[in-house]
Design a protein around this motif. Structure first.
Motif, short mmCIF file in Angstrom:
data_model
loop_
_atom_site.label_atom_id
_atom_site.label_comp_id
_atom_site.label_asym_id
_atom_site.label_seq_id
_atom_site.Cartn_x
_atom_site.Cartn_y
_atom_site.Cartn_z
N GLY A 79 8.15 2.62 6.34
CA GLY A 79 7.73 2.53 4.95
C GLY A 79 8.86 2.83 3.99
N LEU A 120 -3.31 -2.53 8.66
CA LEU A 120 -2.26 -2.65 7.65
C LEU A 120 -1.61 -4.03 7.75
N ILE A 153 0.86 -1.18 0.00
CA ILE A 153 0.00 0.00 0.00
C ILE A 153 0.89 1.23 0.00
N ASN A 187 4.30 -1.05 3.29
CA ASN A 187 3.82 0.26 2.88
C ASN A 187 4.95 1.09 2.28
N MET A 242 -3.68 3.98 9.20
CA MET A 242 -3.56 2.71 8.48
C MET A 242 -3.15 1.55 9.38
N PHE A 278 -0.12 7.21 8.80
CA PHE A 278 0.33 5.87 9.18
C PHE A 278 -0.44 5.37 10.40
#
Length: 482
Positions: free
Chosen positions: A370, A329, A303, A333, A325, A322
């Motif tokens: 990420g 999640l 994602i 990411n 998510m 973040f």
């Protein structure tokens, strides 16, 4: 332009002549080779190299029958001389997974365009860039477009058995430059207008011809007559036509992708990743979209969140998103650093903003987890810009030592900048070949049916992708020099 159904894609794939070599479990000794003068794909049998004309049959599809060498149409002796000049430069990343590429810093994504919906071009672009070794193909969140991407990928894998790139769809949480179309009534245009909009459009999406053009139905050879004005499927929202109209007749139409439709699309088995375009300023809108997508995000491998440079507020915005998510999640990411949107085809200077954004994030403390990936203005000059800043395929630990920084990271062996996404520039360099092919063979032409154009397009794509994937090989052998 009516978009074909998935069934029409499948029918076309079954009925069209295939340009194919069998899969690796039948012919495990294949190699993708890069050429000095021209680029050819060869397949080896028992240590012998056979020059492929790329005019192969579809008689050797992958199955459980004993292996049979593919039928190769022999070329003349002059063309066969290219074999002598072939240098076997098999990219080690050609078999690595997209996730491996993210960790190594040689991830490459093709951006078809969040609003670009010309399925013929998308299919051909996906085929060419899959052969070139991209890790991901980003496209509009539209079923027909996703079908075109997947057909291009699978046709490429019929030609050479390489690993499949991830398919990513793009959505937005609010008004965004990537999710708009130009619109005007050509009847309102004065007869003596010089039509600067037509000249400035990088997508050939504005027509005043009033005759058959390259807009062809995907599953038929019959040309359709386009009305003057904007060819909606080809317009991807760059906005360059808006300021040049001397009569201010052009307007933009914006839209937001429907979350429920997107969730349904994600739950298909041919979508691997999703990218959310956001300004980062309205976390409530981001949260609303994320909640609407529900459990569908559990089907994804990656994602991504694409955001512009918000200056000092960027890190706080990233951390807020973040945190939204994180509870749901289940995948990796990525943060797409969108420097100067939809500008990579303009020239060298367009990439400066994406490089500056990368430098800013590289030095930032307390950024959320990420991968980091560049976009927005990226082109053939982006790698040089990263190298000057010491960010090209540099690991986190190497950068921390260089900068004596206090940045904390649990993945210090991973690349600090995971890769580059190419959009307008990538489409431009291959698009020139596609336009040439379509002018000779019609707008519905499939590039694998025209090997001379496939070779030219692949050479262009490799010139862009190659230096990211195999920088040492490109430097040593000058294969990718422009």
């Amino acid at each position: 332009m009516a978009k074909p159904s998935q069934e029409s894609f499948d029918n076309k794939k079954r009925n069209s002549p295939a340009l194919s070599l069998c899969c690796s479990h039948r012919f495990p000794s294949f190699s993708l080779l890069y050429i000095d003068i021209d680029l050819y794909i060869t397949v080896g049998f028992a240590g012998k190299v056979v020059s492929s004309s790329l005019s192969l049959t579809n008689s050797c599809m992958c199955n459980s029958t004993p292996p049979v060498p593919p039928k190769v149409k022999l070329r003349n002796s002059k063309e066969n001389k290219f074999v002598e000049n072939v240098k076997s430069l098999v990219s080690p990343s050609i078999s690595s997974t997209p996730l491996d590429s993210l960790r190594r810093g040689n991830w490459v994504k093709l951006i078809c365009g969040a609003s670009f919906e010309d399925v013929v071009d998308i299919r051909n672009l996906s085929l060419v860039y899959t052969l070139a070794g991209v890790d991901c193909i980003d496209c509009a969140a539209d079923a027909a477009v996703v079908g075109a991407v997947n057909e291009g990928i699978e046709t490429a894998r019929d030609i050479v058995c390489i690993r499949r790139p991830w398919v990513m769809i793009s959505v937005n949480d609010d008004k965004d430059l990537h999710f708009r179309k130009a619109e005007f009534d050509p009847e309102d245009c004065p007869a003596d207008c010089s039509r600067p909009c037509e000249n400035v459009c990088p997508a050939n999406a504005i027509s005043f011809q009033g005759k058959s053009t390259s807009g062809i139905s995907y599953n038929t050879e019959a040309p359709r007559v386009l009305k003057d004005g904007v060819i909606t499927d080809r317009c991807y929202g760059c906005g360059r036509c808006l300021p040049v109209c001397p009569y201010d007749k052009i307007r933009e139409v914006t839209y937001v992708r429907d979350a429920i439709t997107t969730a349904d699309l994600i739950e298909r088995n041919d979508v691997d990743a999703m990218e959310i375009h956001t300004s980062g300023r309205q976390s409530a809108l981001f949260e609303e979209l994320w909640r609407a997508l529900g459990d569908s995000v559990g089907n994804l491998k990656l994602i991504a969140v694409s955001l512009p440079n918000g200056g000092e507020s960027t890190i706080s915005s990233m951390n807020k998103m973040f945190s939204i998510m994180k509870p749901n999640l289940q995948s990796f990411n990525l943060w797409q650093l969108d420097g100067r949107p939809m500008s990579g085809d303009i020239g060298r200077g367009a990439t400066k903003e994406s490089i500056a954004f990368a430098v800013q994030l590289a030095k930032a403390n307390e950024r959320p987890p990420g991968f980091l990936q560049l976009a927005g203005g990226t082109n053939a000059h982006t790698i040089d810009g990263l190298k000057k800043e010491g960010l090209f395929q540099t690991t986190v630990s190497e950068y921390l030592d260089e900068c004596a920084s206090t940045i904390n990271s649990s993945n210090s062996s991973h690349a600090l900048i995971s890769g580059i996404a190419y959009g307008g520039y990538a489409r431009k360099i291959v698009g020139r070949v596609l336009r040439s092919m379509q002018s000779q063979h019609g707008g519905a032409a499939s590039i694998e049916d025209h090997p001379e154009h496939l070779l030219m397009a692949l050479q262009e794509a490799l010139a862009l992708v190659g230096p990211v994937k195999c920088p040492s090989l490109s430097t040593k052998n000058n294969v990718y020099d422009r």
